[in-house]
Design an enzyme around this catalytic site. Structure first.
Site, PDB file in Angstrom:
ATOM      1  N   CYS A  32      43.283  39.436  34.660  1.00  0.00           N
ATOM      2  CA  CYS A  32      43.239  40.948  34.331  1.00  0.00           C
ATOM      3  C   CYS A  32      43.626  41.178  33.003  1.00  0.00           C
ATOM      4  O   CYS A  32      44.973  40.432  32.604  1.00  0.00           O
ATOM      5  CB  CYS A  32      43.987  41.553  35.450  1.00  0.00           C
ATOM      6  SG  CYS A  32      44.653  43.042  34.870  1.00  0.00           S
ATOM      7  N   ARG A  48      26.649  42.193  37.942  1.00  0.00           N
ATOM      8  CA  ARG A  48      26.401  43.149  38.956  1.00  0.00           C
ATOM      9  C   ARG A  48      25.579  44.179  38.166  1.00  0.00           C
ATOM     10  O   ARG A  48      24.627  44.610  39.247  1.00  0.00           O
ATOM     11  CB  ARG A  48      27.905  43.860  38.907  1.00  0.00           C
ATOM     12  CG  ARG A  48      28.657  43.640  40.400  1.00  0.00           C
ATOM     13  CD  ARG A  48      29.923  44.591  40.333  1.00  0.00           C
ATOM     14  NE  ARG A  48      30.994  44.111  39.529  1.00  0.00           N
ATOM     15  CZ  ARG A  48      31.685  44.454  39.269  1.00  0.00           C
ATOM     16  NH1 ARG A  48      32.059  45.636  39.265  1.00  0.00           N
ATOM     17  NH2 ARG A  48      32.746  43.732  38.312  1.00  0.00           N
TER      18      ARG A  48
HETATM   19  P1  XMP Z   1      45.935  37.612  41.284  1.00  0.00           P
HETATM   20  O1  XMP Z   1      47.110  37.583  40.480  1.00  0.00           O
HETATM   21  O2  XMP Z   1      46.176  37.155  42.509  1.00  0.00           O
HETATM   22  O3  XMP Z   1      45.250  39.173  41.532  1.00  0.00           O
HETATM   23  O4  XMP Z   1      44.646  36.859  40.873  1.00  0.00           O
HETATM   24  C1  XMP Z   1      44.094  39.465  41.967  1.00  0.00           C
HETATM   25  C2  XMP Z   1      44.117  40.901  41.574  1.00  0.00           C
HETATM   26  O5  XMP Z   1      43.649  41.057  40.295  1.00  0.00           O
HETATM   27  C3  XMP Z   1      42.906  42.375  40.294  1.00  0.00           C
HETATM   28  N1  XMP Z   1      41.636  42.135  39.329  1.00  0.00           N
HETATM   29  C4  XMP Z   1      41.593  42.771  38.235  1.00  0.00           C
HETATM   30  N2  XMP Z   1      42.383  43.663  37.617  1.00  0.00           N
HETATM   31  N3  XMP Z   1      40.602  43.407  35.896  1.00  0.00           N
HETATM   32  C5  XMP Z   1      41.992  44.076  36.435  1.00  0.00           C
HETATM   33  O6  XMP Z   1      42.679  44.872  35.800  1.00  0.00           O
HETATM   34  C6  XMP Z   1      40.031  42.668  36.349  1.00  0.00           C
HETATM   35  O7  XMP Z   1      39.044  42.184  35.716  1.00  0.00           O
HETATM   36  C7  XMP Z   1      40.394  41.964  37.630  1.00  0.00           C
HETATM   37  N4  XMP Z   1      39.846  41.326  38.539  1.00  0.00           N
HETATM   38  C8  XMP Z   1      40.707  41.430  39.560  1.00  0.00           C
HETATM   39  C9  XMP Z   1      42.418  42.778  41.773  1.00  0.00           C
HETATM   40  O8  XMP Z   1      43.137  43.722  42.176  1.00  0.00           O
HETATM   41  C10 XMP Z   1      42.674  41.453  42.483  1.00  0.00           C
HETATM   42  O9  XMP Z   1      42.879  41.789  43.591  1.00  0.00           O
END
Ligand code: XMP
Length: 512
Positions: free
Chosen positions: A327, A429
């Site tokens: 993220c 998507r």
């Molecule tokens: P971890 O740290 O376990 O977190 O990999 C998983 C969570 O990350 C979020 N997520 C995103 N947040 N941009 C964001 O701001 C993204 O592209 C993105 N992809 C995933 C999401 O909440 C996930 O469960």
């Protein structure tokens, strides 16, 4: 709801004190002081780790795999549910492509049963060719044979069709007929079914009503799996539970409707900024159309955001703006809340409303799971931790990695992890053929794509997480997760040590 799974009531004066301590902080800023252990053994089979997922759903293990298109599809969701957590199937399919996501949910729901209420069937007048193709399509080795009024006529197994000249042969010619089967009339609980199957030495037990109409099928295989997996997350019919994500615009209601029809256990309305008018509209529409279908909404990271979702009817709140491994939101927008602060704030807001708090993102080491569960999470959601595993979707690619000491490069298998808001995920998507190029370019990416080494099944990873969590319970002087939480919130200062930069390095950084 089992009181063991509920988060303890948090005294508001204590919570305010903790909030002061954790402002601006995340997991690595803290270490927990050990207490006198009361456990002889840190045995995951004995230590109760049950928790809430949402208003009506509980888990025996507080682990949820993230709804990301490089993390959770059916294989991941099956492992998670078998191990006592749950997987949320992502919505990273192209707009309008609802069926592929529904299929993933159906695969999970058909993996394990107590009583199969809708087993694959065939008519006695069908040809063997038709029966064989149904077996191949459904990947089941036994079909129930039903007449046009769904009355049971017999069973047809793979063995009945093997080495047989199928030409001109019909199902009725090869099936084991009703008269030779052990069949139970009326309802039957699974313990009684097991006894009957042992006594009569059978592997399949069809259930019928007084009119002979099939009401279900119990298989020895499903009963064995139940025994082997006592912590699995199952619905009232013995099927594994699974969640699925939808968005807040476009096809989201139609998607939800198909997912609900397929038996999904919980819908997650997931957008990057859940504290928004888009979410407000989506929840209102969702509730209007689906009544009290279990629904989690997110993401938010403030007390105000959590209350906003709660007041609009969410059964669970997903907490985390920007901590995720894939993220970049905080870097690209400068908005977000350090995850520990977010969890404490949201816990205070949700209080004893009965909704669940899902601590989503930022868990980079197993120990952070215990912290997330103490600071406010009912359960934890992880993405990167499961990336690169066999059950994560995506191809393995061989990449050359330079070994500087040996002065040579070796091929190492990798899989891709990408943020759901990465440009690559967004592009996939959208229907790129039809999408306006300018439109794609105008989208701001808030995620990135990274390669992670391929590393075997997610199952041992989950089991290690659980073992480590049991060790945390033991170090904290408790005998269950619920007790550890109660002890923590009764006297948080006795546990919390805020670390200096060198303390943090000593705790969490290893160079050798
Ligand atoms: P971890 O740290 O376990 O977190 O990999 C998983 C969570 O990350 C979020 N997520 C995103 N947040 N941009 C964001 O701001 C993204 O592209 C993105 N992809 C995933 C999401 O909440 C996930 O469960």
């Amino acid at each position: 709801m089992d009181p063991m799974s509920a988060f303890p009531k948090v005294d508001s004066a204590v919570a305010r004190r903790v909030l002061e301590m954790v402002r601006g902080c995340t997991f690595d800023d803290f270490i927990l002081a050990p207490r006198r252990s009361v456990l002889e053994r840190r045995d995951p089979a004995v230590i109760d780790l049950s928790c809430r997922l949402s208003r009506r759903l509980t888990l025996k293990r507080p682990i949820v795999s993230a709804n990301m298109d490089t993390v959770t599809r059916a294989p991941m969701a099956i492992v998670q549910a078998e191990e006592g957590g749950i997987g949320i199937v992502d919505r990273g399919f192209r707009a309008g492509e609802i069926e592929p996501q529904v299929r993933e949910v159906e695969i999970v729901k058909r993996t394990q049963h107590g009583v199969i209420t809708d087993p694959y069937s065939v008519s006695p007048t069908a040809t063997l060719d038709e029966a064989v193709s149904t077996m191949a399509r459904s990947r089941v080795g036994t079909l129930v044979v039903l007449d046009e009024n769904r009355r049971l006529q017999g069973l047809l197994t793979e063995r009945d069709v093997r080495f047989v000249d199928r030409k001109g042969t019909h199902v009725a010619d090869r099936m084991t007929p009703l008269a030779s089967l052990v069949v139970h009339r009326g309802p039957l609980d699974l313990e009684a079914a097991e006894r009957l199957m042992v006594e009569r030495k059978i592997k399949k037990l069809p259930l019928v009503d007084d009119g002979g109409v099939l009401t279900g099928l119990i298989t020895a295989r499903d009963l064995l799996r139940r025994r082997r997996m006592p912590f699995a997350t199952r619905d009232e019919r013995g099927r594994l539970r699974v969640g699925a994500a939808i968005g807040a615009t476009g096809d989201y209601l139609e998607r939800a409707s198909e997912l609900v029809r397929a038996g999904v256990d919980v819908i997650v309305i997931d957008i990057a900024h859940g504290h928004s008018i888009v979410m407000e509209r989506a929840i209102a529409q969702f509730r209007k159309r689906f009544g009290d279908v279990e629904m989690i909404a997110g993401n938010v990271a403030t007390a105000e955001g959590a209350r906003f979702l709660l007041e609009r009817g969410a059964d669970g709140i997903k907490v985390g703006i920007g901590p995720g491994g894939g993220c970049t939101t905080r870097m690209t927008t400068s908005f977000g809340v350090p995850q520990v602060q977010a969890l404490v704030e949201c816990r205070m807001a949700v209080a004893d409303s009965g909704a669940g708090v899902i601590a989503d993102g930022g868990i980079k080491r197993h120990g952070a799971i215990a912290q997330a569960l103490l600071f406010g999470g009912d359960c934890t959601m992880l993405g990167s931790a499961f990336a690169g595993t066999t059950e994560a979707p995506g191809e393995v690619v061989q990449k050359s990695v330079l070994l500087p000491e040996q002065q040579k490069s070796v091929k190492v298998p990798f899989k891709v992890l990408r943020g759901m808001a990465s440009l690559q995920a967004i592009r996939d998507r959208l229907d790129v053929e039809d999408a306006d190029k300018v439109e794609i370019d105008a989208l701001g990416a808030e995620g990135m794509e990274i390669s992670v080494p391929a590393r075997g099944s997610a199952r041992p990873i989950v089991r290690d997480m659980i073992k480590h969590l049991c060790s945390s319970v033991s170090y904290g002087g408790a005998s269950s997760l619920a007790e550890l939480r109660r002890m923590f919130w009764a006297d948080p200062e006795a546990f919390l040590i805020k670390q200096s930069p060198s303390g943090r390095r000593e705790s969490y950084e290893r160079t050798i």
